[in-house]
Design a protein around this motif. Structure first.
Motif, PDB file in Angstrom:
ATOM      1  N   ILE A  53       0.859  -1.197   0.000  1.00  0.00           N
ATOM      2  CA  ILE A  53       0.000   0.000   0.000  1.00  0.00           C
ATOM      3  C   ILE A  53       0.889   1.239   0.000  1.00  0.00           C
ATOM      4  N   ARG A  54       0.645   2.127  -0.954  1.00  0.00           N
ATOM      5  CA  ARG A  54       1.509   3.298  -1.151  1.00  0.00           C
ATOM      6  C   ARG A  54       2.985   2.864  -1.126  1.00  0.00           C
ATOM      7  N   SER A  55       3.269   1.759  -1.808  1.00  0.00           N
ATOM      8  CA  SER A  55       4.619   1.199  -1.947  1.00  0.00           C
ATOM      9  C   SER A  55       5.243   0.720  -0.630  1.00  0.00           C
ATOM     10  N   GLN A  56       4.435   0.586   0.421  1.00  0.00           N
ATOM     11  CA  GLN A  56       4.902   0.031   1.685  1.00  0.00           C
ATOM     12  C   GLN A  56       4.438  -1.416   1.785  1.00  0.00           C
ATOM     13  N   LEU A  57       5.306  -2.307   2.317  1.00  0.00           N
ATOM     14  CA  LEU A  57       4.924  -3.720   2.448  1.00  0.00           C
ATOM     15  C   LEU A  57       4.597  -4.063   3.899  1.00  0.00           C
ATOM     16  N   ILE A  58       3.455  -4.703   4.081  1.00  0.00           N
ATOM     17  CA  ILE A  58       3.027  -5.157   5.405  1.00  0.00           C
ATOM     18  C   ILE A  58       2.797  -6.660   5.319  1.00  0.00           C
ATOM     19  N   LEU A  59       3.444  -7.405   6.209  1.00  0.00           N
ATOM     20  CA  LEU A  59       3.218  -8.857   6.244  1.00  0.00           C
ATOM     21  C   LEU A  59       2.064  -9.128   7.198  1.00  0.00           C
ATOM     22  N   VAL A  60       1.039  -9.823   6.705  1.00  0.00           N
ATOM     23  CA  VAL A  60      -0.129 -10.124   7.532  1.00  0.00           C
ATOM     24  C   VAL A  60      -0.181 -11.635   7.758  1.00  0.00           C
ATOM     25  N   ASP A  61       0.007 -12.048   8.989  1.00  0.00           N
ATOM     26  CA  ASP A  61       0.101 -13.443   9.412  1.00  0.00           C
ATOM     27  C   ASP A  61       1.321 -14.131   8.787  1.00  0.00           C
ATOM     28  N   CYS A  62       1.730 -15.226   9.445  1.00  0.00           N
ATOM     29  CA  CYS A  62       3.037 -15.784   9.101  1.00  0.00           C
ATOM     30  C   CYS A  62       3.088 -17.270   9.480  1.00  0.00           C
ATOM     31  N   GLY A  63       2.330 -18.094   8.743  1.00  0.00           N
ATOM     32  CA  GLY A  63       2.353 -19.543   8.980  1.00  0.00           C
ATOM     33  C   GLY A  63       3.714 -20.145   8.655  1.00  0.00           C
ATOM     34  N   GLU A  64       3.924 -21.382   9.102  1.00  0.00           N
ATOM     35  CA  GLU A  64       5.209 -22.056   8.872  1.00  0.00           C
ATOM     36  C   GLU A  64       5.558 -22.051   7.380  1.00  0.00           C
ATOM     37  N   GLY A  65       6.797 -21.716   7.085  1.00  0.00           N
ATOM     38  CA  GLY A  65       7.261 -21.725   5.696  1.00  0.00           C
ATOM     39  C   GLY A  65       7.096 -20.393   4.981  1.00  0.00           C
ATOM     40  N   THR A  66       6.614 -19.368   5.693  1.00  0.00           N
ATOM     41  CA  THR A  66       6.368 -18.074   5.039  1.00  0.00           C
ATOM     42  C   THR A  66       7.637 -17.500   4.407  1.00  0.00           C
ATOM     43  N   GLN A  67       8.783 -17.657   5.066  1.00  0.00           N
ATOM     44  CA  GLN A  67      10.003 -17.065   4.499  1.00  0.00           C
ATOM     45  C   GLN A  67      10.355 -17.696   3.149  1.00  0.00           C
ATOM     46  N   VAL A  68      10.041 -18.962   2.972  1.00  0.00           N
ATOM     47  CA  VAL A  68      10.290 -19.594   1.671  1.00  0.00           C
ATOM     48  C   VAL A  68       9.307 -19.056   0.636  1.00  0.00           C
ATOM     49  N   ARG A  69       8.047 -18.868   1.053  1.00  0.00           N
ATOM     50  CA  ARG A  69       7.038 -18.308   0.133  1.00  0.00           C
ATOM     51  C   ARG A  69       7.416 -16.889  -0.282  1.00  0.00           C
ATOM     52  N   LEU A  70       7.919 -16.104   0.651  1.00  0.00           N
ATOM     53  CA  LEU A  70       8.346 -14.732   0.322  1.00  0.00           C
ATOM     54  C   LEU A  70       9.419 -14.772  -0.759  1.00  0.00           C
TER      55      LEU A  70
END
Lengths: 305, 305
Positions: A30-47
């Motif tokens: 939003i307005r070029s800002q990133l917000i991570l909403v919730d973070c289940g196992e494996g999220t860093q790999v998905r990112l």
């Protein structure tokens, strides 16, 4: 023109991670800002798979402390430190999250390379938790088996748009255009005041995104999310299994549609599907019986508004 | 004949999980029993991908509480409960693991469907932590930045093998054969005692597996792991970066080879590679300069001995 609102779906299935059914995590742009909403196992790999730059995330919102929304957080925080992040990171999460995170860091003798602030959420009323120059975030109290919030992310109003034809009719130095789009009137050298409304068009309406997962059917949230550009509402079950909603405190696709309809949102995105259903199209059809347009969240999909 | 010893590599890279470089987790199959050794983030997905039945795992061994060996544990435990596991599960892990796990379960209001026993490891000397009819497990005290153990898993000696030609020379009822392979002498009806050694061949030598990760070069472990069938020894670095070992408390591939050589193990498996190396073959070549045979661990690979 304001930048687009983007919702990157990293995972949108309920309960346990599988090879192709990842637990909940989203990145809201939003307005070029990133917000991570919730973070289940494996999220860093998905990112990584979605090529989202870790360091551009400055805020993390955690709805509740069930594993499928939370167990990937400590790994992501550790990785940021291994990557030598310096920028501060702020997390909003239910009370207790900080205790878990600090204990894990202590027992692994890990010291983060960056300042981490964790704000505990415990109010049962909607509250504004972020208010900066780009956006505002309000909590949406939900009804689940543990203390849970949804989040309403609202863009700050952008600049008005210059009516260039009008502006050029007056002897106005272009250096003043930046002030004009911010709403300033102009006083000419001859003393005439030109009201801003004459020189500009209104700004675009600020976009907003309401994230509601996990929750039982809760009509109380309608006034909070009214007219949101997009609503992500969990739909763990289909109506045929509505009896399971009471015990598990989840919603059906139809209930999500009713919320979307009453709140008059612009778009409904469904997710958090129970693993019992093979064909997800039934979720879309069911919600469309009461609201339009409806989309199905899918891991790896990005919605742009 | 004893059943094969199998090592299923679920992940064998250091530090942070990536799409194709999973953090540490292995399943050791010994006398048809499954033991999970370490549990980095995403292990439950790897187990599924490797078609390993969750419910056959009765023991979990955790070497240390760094995230790349531990952050997948709480998710796996939760999933077992969602699958309604009933069989008891026993974990051996450094002191502190239980506090984290119980806190996470409490804050998510989760109640496990099965009895979970977590035994805290805190001794700096090698100790026997499991001793059942199928195998024994001893700790291997390692030298890392936090309290860390490797594990030596030793098959229980199998039955002796019947020398059928010899046995048939005597009037021995076949019903006694089961006793004979367990080591019993036989007394014939005429009073003659036939010593077991005459009726049987020796049992196969029990197999054993030594898992050593993470650790600095530590010659003290040699007497503990002597003559192991296979040794998994971390090799985070190549010799060219040996200077990094002191600070990080890791080993080079050559040091792993020296340990394997001095301990006269049957086979060396390398793993826990730093992400800085693109070509893993250099690890094998380096270790082979001092020991043979050497294999490289790879996610999804199974070693059979």
């Amino acid at each position: 023109m304001s930048s687009p609102l983007k919702i990157h779906i990293l995972g949108c299935h309920s309960a346990t991670p599988k090879a192709n059914a990842f637990p909940t995590a989203q990145v809201v742009e939003i307005r070029s800002q990133l917000i991570l909403v919730d973070c289940g196992e494996g999220t860093q790999v998905r990112l990584r798979q979605n090529r989202i730059k870790f360091n551009q995330i400055k805020h993390i919102l955690i709805s509740h402390l069930h594993g499928d929304h939370f167990y990937g957080l400590i790994g992501f925080l550790s990785t940021l430190s291994l990557l030598n992040r310096q920028a501060p990171l702020q997390i909003f999460a239910p009370k207790g999250a900080e205790e878990i995170i600090r204990l894990q860091l202590k027992l692994s003798k890990s010291y983060l390379s960056y300042p981490l602030k964790i704000q505990a959420l415990e109010s049962s009323a909607s509250e504004t938790i972020i208010d900066n120059s780009k956006f505002t975030v309000k909590t949406i109290p939900l009804d689940h088996r543990v203390y849970t919030n949804g989040f309403l992310i609202i863009e700050k109003a952008g600049d008005r748009k210059l009516n260039i034809d009008k502006a050029e009719q007056y002897p106005i130095d272009k250096a003043y255009y930046k002030k004009i789009v911010k709403g300033a009137d102009i006083v000419l050298d001859d003393g005439r005041r030109i009201p801003n409304e004459e020189l500009t068009f209104p700004a675009e309406l600020p976009k907003s995104y309401a994230y509601c997962s996990d929750t039982a059917f809760k009509l109380d949230i309608v006034p909070i999310i009214r007219k949101a550009t997009a609503l992500y509402h969990e739909s763990t079950f289909l109506e045929i299994n509505e009896d399971l909603c009471a015990k598990t405190k989840h919603s059906t696709a139809k209930q999500a549609g009713i919320i979307a309809s009453k709140a008059e949102v612009g778009h409904l995105i469904l997710g958090h599907y129970s693993a019992r259903y093979k064909n997800l199209n039934a979720f879309k059809t069911e919600a469309e019986s009461v609201f339009n347009p409806v989309s199905l969240a899918e891991s790896g999909k990005t919605f742009v508004f």
